[in-house]
Design an enzyme around this catalytic site. Structure first.
Site, mmCIF file in Angstrom:
data_model
loop_
_atom_site.group_PDB
_atom_site.id
_atom_site.type_symbol
_atom_site.label_atom_id
_atom_site.label_comp_id
_atom_site.label_asym_id
_atom_site.label_seq_id
_atom_site.Cartn_x
_atom_site.Cartn_y
_atom_site.Cartn_z
ATOM 1 N N GLU A 186 -6.373 -10.551 -1.550
ATOM 2 C CA GLU A 186 -7.210 -10.323 -0.349
ATOM 3 C C GLU A 186 -8.683 -10.253 -0.759
ATOM 4 O O GLU A 186 -9.416 -9.348 -0.364
ATOM 5 C CB GLU A 186 -6.791 -9.027 0.352
ATOM 6 C CG GLU A 186 -5.317 -8.985 0.729
ATOM 7 C CD GLU A 186 -4.906 -7.755 1.527
ATOM 8 O OE1 GLU A 186 -5.777 -7.023 2.020
ATOM 9 O OE2 GLU A 186 -3.686 -7.527 1.660
ATOM 10 N N GLU A 229 0.807 -1.234 0.000
ATOM 11 C CA GLU A 229 0.000 0.000 0.000
ATOM 12 C C GLU A 229 0.834 1.276 0.000
ATOM 13 O O GLU A 229 0.625 2.170 0.830
ATOM 14 C CB GLU A 229 -0.992 -0.029 1.169
ATOM 15 C CG GLU A 229 -1.924 -1.236 1.067
ATOM 16 C CD GLU A 229 -2.871 -1.400 2.255
ATOM 17 O OE1 GLU A 229 -2.891 -0.536 3.135
ATOM 18 O OE2 GLU A 229 -3.576 -2.423 2.302
HETATM 19 O O1 G3I Z 1 -3.647 -7.042 18.512
HETATM 20 C C1 G3I Z 1 -4.750 -6.355 19.117
HETATM 21 C C2 G3I Z 1 -5.170 -7.065 20.352
HETATM 22 O O2 G3I Z 1 -4.122 -7.046 21.287
HETATM 23 C C3 G3I Z 1 -6.423 -6.399 20.908
HETATM 24 O O3 G3I Z 1 -6.894 -7.124 21.994
HETATM 25 C C4 G3I Z 1 -7.517 -6.326 19.830
HETATM 26 C C5 G3I Z 1 -8.749 -5.584 20.329
HETATM 27 O O4 G3I Z 1 -9.465 -5.015 19.259
HETATM 28 O O5 G3I Z 1 -7.012 -5.652 18.724
HETATM 29 C C6 G3I Z 1 -5.905 -6.307 18.145
HETATM 30 O O6 G3I Z 1 -5.491 -5.643 16.993
HETATM 31 C C7 G3I Z 1 -6.355 -5.712 15.884
HETATM 32 C C8 G3I Z 1 -5.645 -6.497 14.774
HETATM 33 O O7 G3I Z 1 -6.423 -6.464 13.609
HETATM 34 C C9 G3I Z 1 -5.364 -7.959 15.159
HETATM 35 O O8 G3I Z 1 -6.551 -8.625 15.406
HETATM 36 C C10 G3I Z 1 -6.660 -4.308 15.410
HETATM 37 O O9 G3I Z 1 -7.453 -3.646 16.387
HETATM 38 C C11 G3I Z 1 -7.373 -4.317 14.095
HETATM 39 O O10 G3I Z 1 -7.473 -2.983 13.584
HETATM 40 C C12 G3I Z 1 -6.584 -5.163 13.103
HETATM 41 O O11 G3I Z 1 -7.284 -5.148 11.881
HETATM 42 C C13 G3I Z 1 -6.607 -5.702 10.775
HETATM 43 C C14 G3I Z 1 -6.301 -4.620 9.750
HETATM 44 O O12 G3I Z 1 -5.677 -5.210 8.612
HETATM 45 C C15 G3I Z 1 -5.378 -3.546 10.305
HETATM 46 O O13 G3I Z 1 -5.098 -2.594 9.351
HETATM 47 C C16 G3I Z 1 -7.508 -6.761 10.147
HETATM 48 O O14 G3I Z 1 -7.673 -7.836 11.070
HETATM 49 C C17 G3I Z 1 -6.899 -7.262 8.846
HETATM 50 O O15 G3I Z 1 -7.842 -8.057 8.173
HETATM 51 C C18 G3I Z 1 -6.540 -6.091 7.957
HETATM 52 O O16 G3I Z 1 -5.920 -6.582 6.797
HETATM 53 C C19 G3I Z 1 -5.528 -5.621 5.815
HETATM 54 C C20 G3I Z 1 -4.305 -6.167 5.109
HETATM 55 O O17 G3I Z 1 -3.302 -6.481 6.031
HETATM 56 C C21 G3I Z 1 -3.786 -5.164 4.074
HETATM 57 N N1 G3I Z 1 -4.828 -4.764 3.160
HETATM 58 C C22 G3I Z 1 -6.083 -4.307 3.763
HETATM 59 C C23 G3I Z 1 -6.608 -5.347 4.743
HETATM 60 C C24 G3I Z 1 -7.933 -4.925 5.328
HETATM 61 O O18 G3I Z 1 -7.794 -3.763 6.095
#
Ligand code: G3I
Length: 365
Positions: A256, A151
């Site tokens: 994705e 990105e």
């Molecule tokens: O790790 C913490 C954890 O400690 C905490 O308890 C929990 C509570 O909400 O949050 C956890 O972090 C989360 C993380 O995923 C792991 O589960 C974040 O809040 C959450 O924002 C994060 O979201 C991920 C996102 O990327 C972040 O930008 C999504 O799961 C994941 O599907 C998404 O994937 C991205 C690709 O990597 C790149 N392209 C876009 C795609 C969708 O956004």
């Protein structure tokens, strides 16, 4: 040659020849054409989600980690690494001889805070090099392809002013790919982004590919993320992007894939995207079940998309879904928290949806 193949199977003592198109799994069905994968989450990696793990093994021949290999998680501090889940992730893929993907080395999001505070170009380059050498190096020869840079583009195709860009300048991309190649010379290296099937942003991605190649820096593939909806983007746009990237000399990967079926706040004329839509029934129209009519539309959309992938199977190397079943999807929490979305091929009970059957029965013509 990557064309129709037959496999010999034993059925009650009889030997019969089964074409890929009669397979009962996605990975079998699409084996002659491209790999089929999914992102995997912590519960699937650790084993808490046993149904999910079984289904992944059955349906997929490649996996991508949804979060566990992102900088913030694998190297939260300059001197602190956490390889517990990444080690299990790689072992999970190897156990079933899957093509294991790494996601992602250099990305402005989910970045460790120590990196965000670096302002000196040499220090940033050193941090990047160390991260790549340590994380990628640990799985040398085992992770077969890495999203090296993720990105890096704005929607108009210019380079995003990420912390890497601001501190190191535009050459940070070349440096990242060089470090990656030095670390594991046999590993495939990818540029991965969303909306790069769209014309303007596509020009930016093509420029990245051409600039790397012009300097003899290895890049093997481009990852079109494929976070799409029921109408957008057009099949023509998807097809043209596959053609353009293949012409630039890289493998095309859909990395994705998911198809949202819910209304998007950005599509609401006059809507303020910052408006709080949480709890709005209008924005969350199917809290209990996906209506059959929408399930049919989703299946048709997946069919149209896969038809174009099949048409260009000589260019498409992999199709990875972003999540296994609907309950796993990040789209239940974005762009509005607490919704019930249905973007994948399996429902919340791990049962195949219409879209799955459609893709299993799709003929190549
Ligand atoms: O790790 C913490 C954890 O400690 C905490 O308890 C929990 C509570 O909400 O949050 C956890 O972090 C989360 C993380 O995923 C792991 O589960 C974040 O809040 C959450 O924002 C994060 O979201 C991920 C996102 O990327 C972040 O930008 C999504 O799961 C994941 O599907 C998404 O994937 C991205 C690709 O990597 C790149 N392209 C876009 C795609 C969708 O956004």
């Amino acid at each position: 040659m990557k064309k129709l193949v037959g496999f010999i199977v034993f059925t009650g003592g009889l030997i019969s020849c089964v074409t890929a198109q009669q397979s009962s799994t996605l990975k079998g069905k699409y084996k002659p054409y491209f790999k089929i994968g999914t992102s995997v989450n912590s519960a699937q990696i650790e084993g808490g989600d046993t149904k999910g793990r079984l289904l992944i093994t059955k349906q997929c021949n490649t996996i991508t980690p949804e979060n566990v290999l992102k900088w913030q998680l694998v190297q939260p501090e300059a001197t602190k690494y956490d390889f517990k889940l990444p080690d299990q992730y790689v072992a999970l893929g190897e156990k079933d001889s899957m093509f294991v993907v790494g996601h992602t080395l250099v990305w402005h999001s989910q970045l460790a805070s120590y990196v965000e505070s670096i302002t000196d170009p040499n220090q940033m380059e050193k941090a990047m090099q160390e991260h790549i050498k340590t994380v990628m190096g640990r799985y040398k020869g085992r992770i077969k392809g890495w999203d090296v840079v993720n990105e890096a583009l704005n929607e108009d195709g210019t380079l995003r002013e990420s912390v890497f860009y601001k501190v190191m300048g535009p050459d940070y991309i070349k440096k990242a790919f060089r470090f990656a190649h030095e670390t594991d010379p046999a590993c495939e290296l990818y540029y991965n982004d969303y909306n790069i099937e769209l014309k303007e942003k596509r020009q930016g991605a093509l420029k990245i590919i051409k600039d790397l190649k012009a300097e003899g820096i290895r890049i093997d593939g481009v990852g079109i993320q494929g976070h799409w909806n029921l109408q957008w983007p057009s099949i023509e746009e998807i097809e043209q992007s596959i053609i353009d990237y293949a012409s630039a000399g890289v493998k095309v990967m859909i990395t994705e894939l998911d198809i949202t079926v819910l209304p998007n706040p950005w599509d609401l004329k006059g809507a303020d995207v910052n408006q709080n839509f949480e709890g709005s029934p209008f924005m969350n129209p199917y809290p209990n079940a996906l209506p059959d009519s929408v399930d049919v539309l989703l299946a048709k959309r997946y069919e149209d998309i896969f038809k174009v992938f099949l048409k260009h199977q000589d260019k498409v190397d992999r199709v990875t879904f972003w999540g296994l079943q609907d309950g796993d999807s990040w789209l239940n929490g974005w762009p509005i928290k607490g919704r019930t979305n249905y973007p994948l091929l399996f429902d919340r009970n791990y049962r195949p949806k219409k879209a799955y059957q459609t893709l299993l029965n799709l003929s190549k013509k």
